[in-house]
Design a protein around this motif. Structure first.
Motif, mmCIF file in Angstrom:
data_model
loop_
_atom_site.group_PDB
_atom_site.id
_atom_site.type_symbol
_atom_site.label_atom_id
_atom_site.label_comp_id
_atom_site.label_asym_id
_atom_site.label_seq_id
_atom_site.Cartn_x
_atom_site.Cartn_y
_atom_site.Cartn_z
ATOM 1 N N VAL A 173 0.833 -1.212 0.000
ATOM 2 C CA VAL A 173 0.000 0.000 0.000
ATOM 3 C C VAL A 173 0.865 1.258 0.000
ATOM 4 C CG1 VAL A 173 -1.750 1.300 1.282
ATOM 5 C CG2 VAL A 173 -1.864 -1.205 1.204
ATOM 6 N N TRP A 174 1.939 1.218 0.773
ATOM 7 C CA TRP A 174 2.762 2.414 0.980
ATOM 8 C C TRP A 174 4.145 2.240 0.370
ATOM 9 C CZ3 TRP A 174 -0.688 5.666 2.643
ATOM 10 C CH2 TRP A 174 -1.706 5.243 3.503
ATOM 11 N N ASP A 175 4.553 3.195 -0.431
ATOM 12 C CA ASP A 175 5.906 3.222 -0.965
ATOM 13 C C ASP A 175 6.858 3.670 0.148
ATOM 14 O OD1 ASP A 175 8.047 3.321 -2.892
ATOM 15 O OD2 ASP A 175 7.826 5.505 -2.846
ATOM 16 N N GLU A 176 7.879 2.885 0.405
ATOM 17 C CA GLU A 176 8.851 3.169 1.477
ATOM 18 C C GLU A 176 8.134 3.532 2.788
ATOM 19 O OE1 GLU A 176 12.816 4.872 -0.511
ATOM 20 O OE2 GLU A 176 11.114 6.254 -0.736
ATOM 21 N N PRO A 177 7.398 2.578 3.359
ATOM 22 C CA PRO A 177 6.586 2.878 4.536
ATOM 23 C C PRO A 177 7.376 3.344 5.752
ATOM 24 C CG PRO A 177 6.690 0.503 4.134
ATOM 25 C CD PRO A 177 7.271 1.172 2.938
ATOM 26 N N SER A 178 8.653 2.999 5.837
ATOM 27 C CA SER A 178 9.441 3.389 7.001
ATOM 28 C C SER A 178 9.890 4.842 6.963
ATOM 29 C CB SER A 178 10.672 2.488 7.142
ATOM 30 O OG SER A 178 11.531 2.626 6.022
ATOM 31 N N LYS A 179 9.592 5.535 5.850
ATOM 32 C CA LYS A 179 9.993 6.938 5.717
ATOM 33 C C LYS A 179 8.800 7.861 5.951
ATOM 34 C CE LYS A 179 13.882 6.180 2.593
ATOM 35 N NZ LYS A 179 14.523 6.554 1.292
ATOM 36 N N PHE A 180 9.092 9.032 6.522
ATOM 37 C CA PHE A 180 8.064 10.036 6.791
ATOM 38 C C PHE A 180 7.903 10.913 5.555
ATOM 39 C CE2 PHE A 180 6.704 14.208 8.449
ATOM 40 C CZ PHE A 180 5.537 13.823 9.089
ATOM 41 N N LYS A 181 6.776 10.759 4.844
ATOM 42 C CA LYS A 181 6.550 11.491 3.596
ATOM 43 C C LYS A 181 5.093 11.968 3.520
ATOM 44 C CE LYS A 181 7.894 8.344 0.605
ATOM 45 N NZ LYS A 181 8.345 7.737 -0.680
ATOM 46 N N PRO A 182 4.811 13.170 4.012
ATOM 47 C CA PRO A 182 3.436 13.688 3.936
ATOM 48 C C PRO A 182 2.898 13.746 2.513
ATOM 49 C CG PRO A 182 4.756 15.023 5.430
ATOM 50 C CD PRO A 182 5.699 14.087 4.741
ATOM 51 N N GLU A 183 3.782 13.944 1.545
ATOM 52 C CA GLU A 183 3.346 14.105 0.155
ATOM 53 C C GLU A 183 2.670 12.848 -0.392
ATOM 54 O OE1 GLU A 183 6.365 17.138 1.019
ATOM 55 O OE2 GLU A 183 6.249 14.960 1.343
ATOM 56 N N ARG A 184 2.879 11.718 0.250
ATOM 57 C CA ARG A 184 2.263 10.481 -0.232
ATOM 58 C C ARG A 184 0.737 10.555 -0.161
ATOM 59 N NH1 ARG A 184 4.637 6.117 1.771
ATOM 60 N NH2 ARG A 184 6.135 6.974 3.264
ATOM 61 N N HIS A 185 0.210 11.511 0.617
ATOM 62 C CA HIS A 185 -1.238 11.645 0.786
ATOM 63 C C HIS A 185 -1.824 12.760 -0.083
ATOM 64 C CE1 HIS A 185 -0.843 8.888 4.139
ATOM 65 N NE2 HIS A 185 0.102 9.654 4.641
ATOM 66 N N LEU A 186 -1.047 13.205 -1.066
ATOM 67 C CA LEU A 186 -1.518 14.211 -2.026
ATOM 68 C C LEU A 186 -1.560 13.595 -3.416
ATOM 69 C CD1 LEU A 186 0.685 17.236 -0.838
ATOM 70 C CD2 LEU A 186 -1.719 16.799 -0.268
ATOM 71 N N ASP A 187 -2.570 13.976 -4.208
ATOM 72 C CA ASP A 187 -2.618 13.466 -5.579
ATOM 73 C C ASP A 187 -1.780 14.352 -6.495
ATOM 74 O OD1 ASP A 187 -4.101 15.759 -6.163
ATOM 75 O OD2 ASP A 187 -6.034 14.701 -6.254
ATOM 76 N N ASP A 188 -1.835 14.090 -7.781
ATOM 77 C CA ASP A 188 -1.000 14.814 -8.746
ATOM 78 C C ASP A 188 -1.304 16.309 -8.784
ATOM 79 O OD1 ASP A 188 0.183 12.428 -9.382
ATOM 80 O OD2 ASP A 188 -1.075 12.057 -11.158
ATOM 81 N N LYS A 189 -2.526 16.672 -8.374
ATOM 82 C CA LYS A 189 -2.914 18.085 -8.390
ATOM 83 C C LYS A 189 -2.730 18.756 -7.024
ATOM 84 C CE LYS A 189 -6.319 17.377 -12.076
ATOM 85 N NZ LYS A 189 -7.754 17.504 -12.475
ATOM 86 N N GLY A 190 -2.157 18.018 -6.085
ATOM 87 C CA GLY A 190 -1.922 18.598 -4.775
ATOM 88 C C GLY A 190 -3.099 18.514 -3.830
ATOM 89 N N ASN A 191 -4.131 17.761 -4.210
ATOM 90 C CA ASN A 191 -5.303 17.608 -3.344
ATOM 91 C C ASN A 191 -5.050 16.513 -2.306
ATOM 92 O OD1 ASN A 191 -6.932 19.498 -4.859
ATOM 93 N ND2 ASN A 191 -7.112 17.909 -6.428
ATOM 94 N N PHE A 192 -5.591 16.713 -1.122
ATOM 95 C CA PHE A 192 -5.453 15.719 -0.064
ATOM 96 C C PHE A 192 -6.279 14.484 -0.380
ATOM 97 C CE2 PHE A 192 -7.323 14.117 4.031
ATOM 98 C CZ PHE A 192 -6.192 13.436 4.462
ATOM 99 N N VAL A 193 -5.711 13.292 -0.126
ATOM 100 C CA VAL A 193 -6.396 12.028 -0.365
ATOM 101 C C VAL A 193 -6.584 11.322 0.982
ATOM 102 C CG1 VAL A 193 -6.339 9.803 -1.526
ATOM 103 C CG2 VAL A 193 -5.355 11.824 -2.650
ATOM 104 N N GLN A 194 -7.830 11.250 1.429
ATOM 105 C CA GLN A 194 -8.129 10.542 2.673
ATOM 106 C C GLN A 194 -7.953 9.048 2.437
ATOM 107 O OE1 GLN A 194 -9.424 12.057 5.728
ATOM 108 N NE2 GLN A 194 -8.851 10.049 6.530
ATOM 109 N N SER A 195 -7.214 8.379 3.311
ATOM 110 C CA SER A 195 -6.939 6.957 3.121
ATOM 111 C C SER A 195 -7.656 6.115 4.163
ATOM 112 C CB SER A 195 -5.429 6.689 3.223
ATOM 113 O OG SER A 195 -5.164 5.306 3.163
ATOM 114 N N ASN A 196 -8.345 5.058 3.694
ATOM 115 C CA ASN A 196 -8.968 4.136 4.643
ATOM 116 C C ASN A 196 -7.977 3.104 5.154
ATOM 117 O OD1 ASN A 196 -8.657 2.462 2.444
ATOM 118 N ND2 ASN A 196 -10.840 2.065 2.131
#
Length: 491
Positions: free
Chosen positions: A400-423
């Protein structure tokens, strides 16, 4: 004669050993059609092999055995759920079967089955849960009036930070004051001054509870989540015997059923309406208050501390947060933050969601119990077995997560910079037993965080060049940051 004597002792010893081991060997065998998994050794099971991070050991084993595994915890079998789909299948789709709580002698002895957090799944629990959700809504949780309370508390919080005059300090006690006061407002109908005797007594005792239960302990899992129940015992005695009894008596003296002031009044009304044979009793009220404080304080305090520590380790995130906040709240640092700003702050939402994913506060959640035989992935979970959802595994799933051990807030943004709520970020768990105060906690985390960043720049303590490692925390009742100090420069 001497050799004969030795033979007699040896024979008796063998008989004793056989009588002792045979029942254990029988118990050691896995029941038919249970999920696979490591058995460990007799009497101890896998406890010697999980270390201080059992959630990580369980995830490793799930790679071999599958997403649902059986582990031997001491002398009992536990079923651990190690991915999102399995957790959803068990805790949501089979919620009525899998929402019990395992019976722990010390909990049963102290609470007599009362409270909400550790109470077993039954009609009484459902009634109390329904009352809690209804009452919290009536007293503003999720509404503008609670947001106003949080904003009022923000001013006191920021004044306390400001009073440090740029000198290093640990923010834990200040955050604990602010967050506890929100719960206090709901429970007793008013906020307390930070130097008020009653409030300082509550906070000092609660802080001591956290200090005890946040220590590293060997043998963390001896068939139960031991530290949950140690904390339970301390908090139970603390609330039951001293602090809130006088508050409840005062409420009873001034009670007006036509003018309910707070949670205590609402509970007292239920007590008066159902005096005979009711589950609304004095001891239930004390236990309920304990659970509200326990569940409603540490989550927000520890998440806020993790958020600040992440900003200190990754300074660029604090800059991005402040730029977004100042762009949206254009009137400056004295303009109050609001939940209405949330939809316009995608990076802030992404940052908070990443903190909740990256540092899972309760990696194995609070344990569940199967109330009747359940089926998952073709396996059978027998009635009475403890089920532990591995939330840490969900938050670190490499599928589900690319490089899960790293802290990357950007992983929760789409290509347009919108926030993506994850279940797949479920720090408050799922199903009927998810955290009762989730909505309040999310509001507090958002408003407290953006309000502090709006007014202060947080820097490491210059006298302590080595910050606690972002991957290290205290493995107690919750996974929380190690102590650290900060400097807050006013903007």
């Amino acid at each position: 004669l001497l050799p004969a004597y030795k033979l007699t002792i040896t024979a008796k010893s063998k008989i004793i050993i056989i009588l002792f081991l045979v029942p254990e060997v029988c118990r050691y065998k896995r029941p038919k059609n249970m999920p696979p998994g490591p058995r460990g050794i007799p009497f101890l099971g896998i406890i010697p092999f999980v270390g201080m991070n059992p959630e990580q050991a369980f995830m490793q084993w799930s790679k071999k055995y599958g997403p649902v595994i059986t582990v031997r915890m001491g002398r009992k079998d536990w079923v651990v759920l190690c991915d999102h789909d399995t957790i959803h299948q068990v805790l949501v789709k089979q919620s009525t079967v899998c929402s019990g709580r395992p019976k722990i002698p010390i909990v049963s002895e102290l609470s007599k089955g009362h409270g909400i957090l550790f109470a077993d799944y039954c009609e009484k629990w459902k009634s109390q849960r329904k009352f809690g959700m209804k009452t919290l809504r009536e007293f503003g949780v999720g509404k503008k009036c609670t947001e106003d309370r949080v904003l009022e508390e923000v001013d006191f919080l920021c004044n306390e930070i400001r009073s440090k005059n740029g000198k290093p300090f640990d923010i834990q006690d200040i955050m604990c004051n602010a967050v506890s006061n929100i719960i206090m407002n709901i429970v007793i109908g008013r906020r307390c001054n930070y130097d008020e005797t009653f409030f300082t007594d509550v906070i000092s005792r609660f802080t001591k509870c956290l200090e005890i239960t946040e220590q590293r302990w060997v043998g963390l899992y001896s068939g139960v989540h031991l530290l949950f129940y140690m904390q339970f015992e301390i908090l139970y005695c603390f609330f039951r015997k001293e602090v809130f009894e006088e508050v409840i008596k005062e409420h009873e003296k001034n009670f007006d059923g036509n003018n309910l002031r707070d949670f205590i009044d609402a509970f007292l009304l239920e007590m008066k309406k159902n005096e005979s044979g009711s589950e609304f009793t004095y001891i239930q009220l004390l236990n309920y208050i304990r659970d509200l404080f326990d569940g409603g304080t540490e989550t927000t305090v520890s998440t806020s501390r993790w958020a600040i520590l992440c900003m200190l380790h990754y300074p660029e995130t604090q800059k991005k947060l402040r730029n977004e906040i100042m762009t949206i709240i254009v009137k400056g640092p004295n303009t109050p933050a609001s939940m209405s700003h949330k939809s316009d702050m995608p990076y802030t939402c992404a940052f908070i969601q990443e903190v909740l994913r990256f540092r899972t506060l309760v990696p194995l959640s609070v344990p569940h119990k199967v109330n009747e035989d359940a089926t998952v992935n073709g396996y059978t979970i027998p009635k009475g077995v403890t089920v532990s959802p591995n939330l840490w595994a969900v938050h670190n799933d490499p599928d589900v997560w690319d490089e899960p051990s790293k802290f990357k807030p950007e992983r929760h943004l789409d290509d347009k910079g919108n926030f993506v709520q994850s279940n797949h970020v479920i720090p408050f768990s799922v199903g009927p037993r998810h955290c009762l105060g989730e909505q309040l906690a999310r509001m507090e985390i958002f408003i407290f965080l953006i309000s502090m960043i709006q007014k202060f720049e947080f820097l490491p303590d210059p006298n302590e060049p080595d910050l606690p490692e972002i991957n290290h925390g205290t493995n107690g009742a919750a996974f929380v940051p190690l102590p650290y100090k900060i400097v807050a420069n006013q903007i």
